[in-house]
Scaffold this motif. Structure first.
Motif, mmCIF file in Angstrom:
data_model
loop_
_atom_site.group_PDB
_atom_site.id
_atom_site.type_symbol
_atom_site.label_atom_id
_atom_site.label_comp_id
_atom_site.label_asym_id
_atom_site.label_seq_id
_atom_site.Cartn_x
_atom_site.Cartn_y
_atom_site.Cartn_z
ATOM 1 N N GLU A 180 0.759 -1.143 0.141
ATOM 2 C CA GLU A 180 -0.135 0.061 0.094
ATOM 3 C C GLU A 180 1.076 1.286 0.040
ATOM 4 O O GLU A 180 0.540 2.182 -0.652
ATOM 5 N N HIS A 181 1.987 1.192 0.739
ATOM 6 C CA HIS A 181 2.966 2.262 0.731
ATOM 7 C C HIS A 181 3.447 2.471 -0.764
ATOM 8 O O HIS A 181 3.557 3.910 -1.153
ATOM 9 N N ILE A 182 3.912 1.515 -1.428
ATOM 10 C CA ILE A 182 4.252 1.387 -2.882
ATOM 11 C C ILE A 182 3.213 2.197 -3.806
ATOM 12 O O ILE A 182 3.483 2.976 -4.526
ATOM 13 N N ALA A 183 2.084 1.543 -3.671
ATOM 14 C CA ALA A 183 0.861 2.329 -4.341
ATOM 15 C C ALA A 183 0.703 3.680 -4.145
ATOM 16 O O ALA A 183 0.398 4.422 -4.971
ATOM 17 N N SER A 184 0.837 3.858 -2.924
ATOM 18 C CA SER A 184 0.368 5.442 -2.651
ATOM 19 C C SER A 184 1.470 6.265 -3.167
ATOM 20 O O SER A 184 1.519 7.291 -3.900
ATOM 21 N N ARG A 185 2.918 5.776 -3.225
ATOM 22 C CA ARG A 185 3.983 6.549 -3.752
ATOM 23 C C ARG A 185 3.928 6.575 -5.367
ATOM 24 O O ARG A 185 3.888 7.688 -5.762
#
Length: 315
Positions: A180-185
């Motif tokens: 989810e952090h990767i997707a947000s970035r």
């Protein structure tokens, strides 16, 4: 109450509530917020028309798509001003559409138990439902919807290899947070460099929204392709390193340059994350440690006074 003959349909508020599915209280709230056109006043009653029914259905559709009432008001005002909603709704549909070609499946409780060794485990089922790996089918206690059969298949293979179900669930929770952090970035990155020029005003024009929807279709696979490539690279690197360590094949040079994990107190990690962001925690800790080592080395060197070469300053 509907009109007869060629007259346009007319509704009392109770009839409009029945036709639209919205409560009388909701209709009045929408009216107070300016989301509905003012009804015609006839005697002591308000009379609503097909335009009000269409608007209520439009609002319900936008709410289902995740819009707030404030955003819906802006969109409807743009619609009333003649800007159109076709492109905006197309963009919404593109974003809310499937982001994978994988199709959901169904599985019975008996088949599910069989795939995980034949033992019934209600706690593991509840955990899978909480994580969204399984979804309950209304009215069917013995059947589940599987949104991602691939994800379930991975769990089956890991369990078959000896990984406990609790460990699989814990790993999925940890992995999900990182993904989810990767997707947000990735979303922040593409918004800054691609979509900002189309979505810089609210609501976007019909043509800008349509162009943004087209870009979503083109860019949608890029995040997964990038993650797949980087995951493959990282897995090869770490798998080779782990194998070398277990076989004792690592040479002295690689051992000297190898990195070793260090456990930090959770409060320290949280403080660093707030200071520099989650993606920079490791680099910050490494830099701070290196800086401390260098400082101590300099302190040690400067604390050893030179005994030779003193200059006699007396005349």
């Amino acid at each position: 109450m509907t009109g007869a003959g060629a007259r346009a349909a007319e509704y009392r508020i109770e009839d409009l509530s029945h036709a639209s599915g919205a409560t009388v209280r909701t209709i009045r709230a929408y009216q107070d917020r300016g989301l509905l056109p003012t009804p015609e006043r006839r005697g002591r009653a308000n009379v609503y028309r097909e335009t009000h029914l269409a608007r209520l259905r439009q609002i319900a559709d936008l709410l289902d798509r995740g819009y707030t009432l404030a955003s819906i008001k802006e969109l409807l005002e743009a619609w009333d001003a003649g800007l159109g909603l076709g492109g905006v709704l197309g963009l919404v549909a593109e974003v809310h559409g499937p982001w994978t070609d994988e199709e959901a499946d169904r599985i019975s409780r008996r088949e599910l138990d069989a795939r995980f060794g034949g033992r019934q485990d209600d706690e593991a089922i509840a955990e899978a439902v909480e994580l969204g790996v399984l979804e309950r089918v209304p009215g069917r206690d013995d059947e589940f919807l599987v949104p991602s059969p691939q994800e379930l298949a991975v769990a089956v293979e890991l369990h078959g290899a000896g990984v406990p179900l609790a460990a699989i669930s814990g790993h999925l929770r940890e992995l999900r947070g990182q993904v989810e952090h990767i997707a947000s970035r990735f979303l922040e990155f593409t918004t800054e460099h691609v979509f900002a020029r189309y979505l810089g005003h609210r609501p976007p024009t019909d043509s800008d929204a349509a162009e943004a929807a087209s870009l979503v279709r083109r860019l949608r696979p890029l995040a997964q392709q990038t993650v797949d490539a980087e995951l493959a690279r990282a897995m090869r690197t770490f798998a080779t390193r782990h194998l070398d360590q277990h076989l004792g094949a690592a040479d002295t040079t690689s051992a000297a340059n190898a990195t070793h994990p260090v456990l930090l107190p959770a409060r320290t990690t949280r403080a660093v994350r707030r200071l520099v962001g989650a993606e920079h925690v490791a680099a910050f800790v490494a830099a701070a440690t290196e800086r401390e080592v260098q400082a101590r080395t300099l302190d040690h060197l400067s604390g050893t006074p030179a005994k030779e070469g003193k200059i006699n300053e007396s005349p």
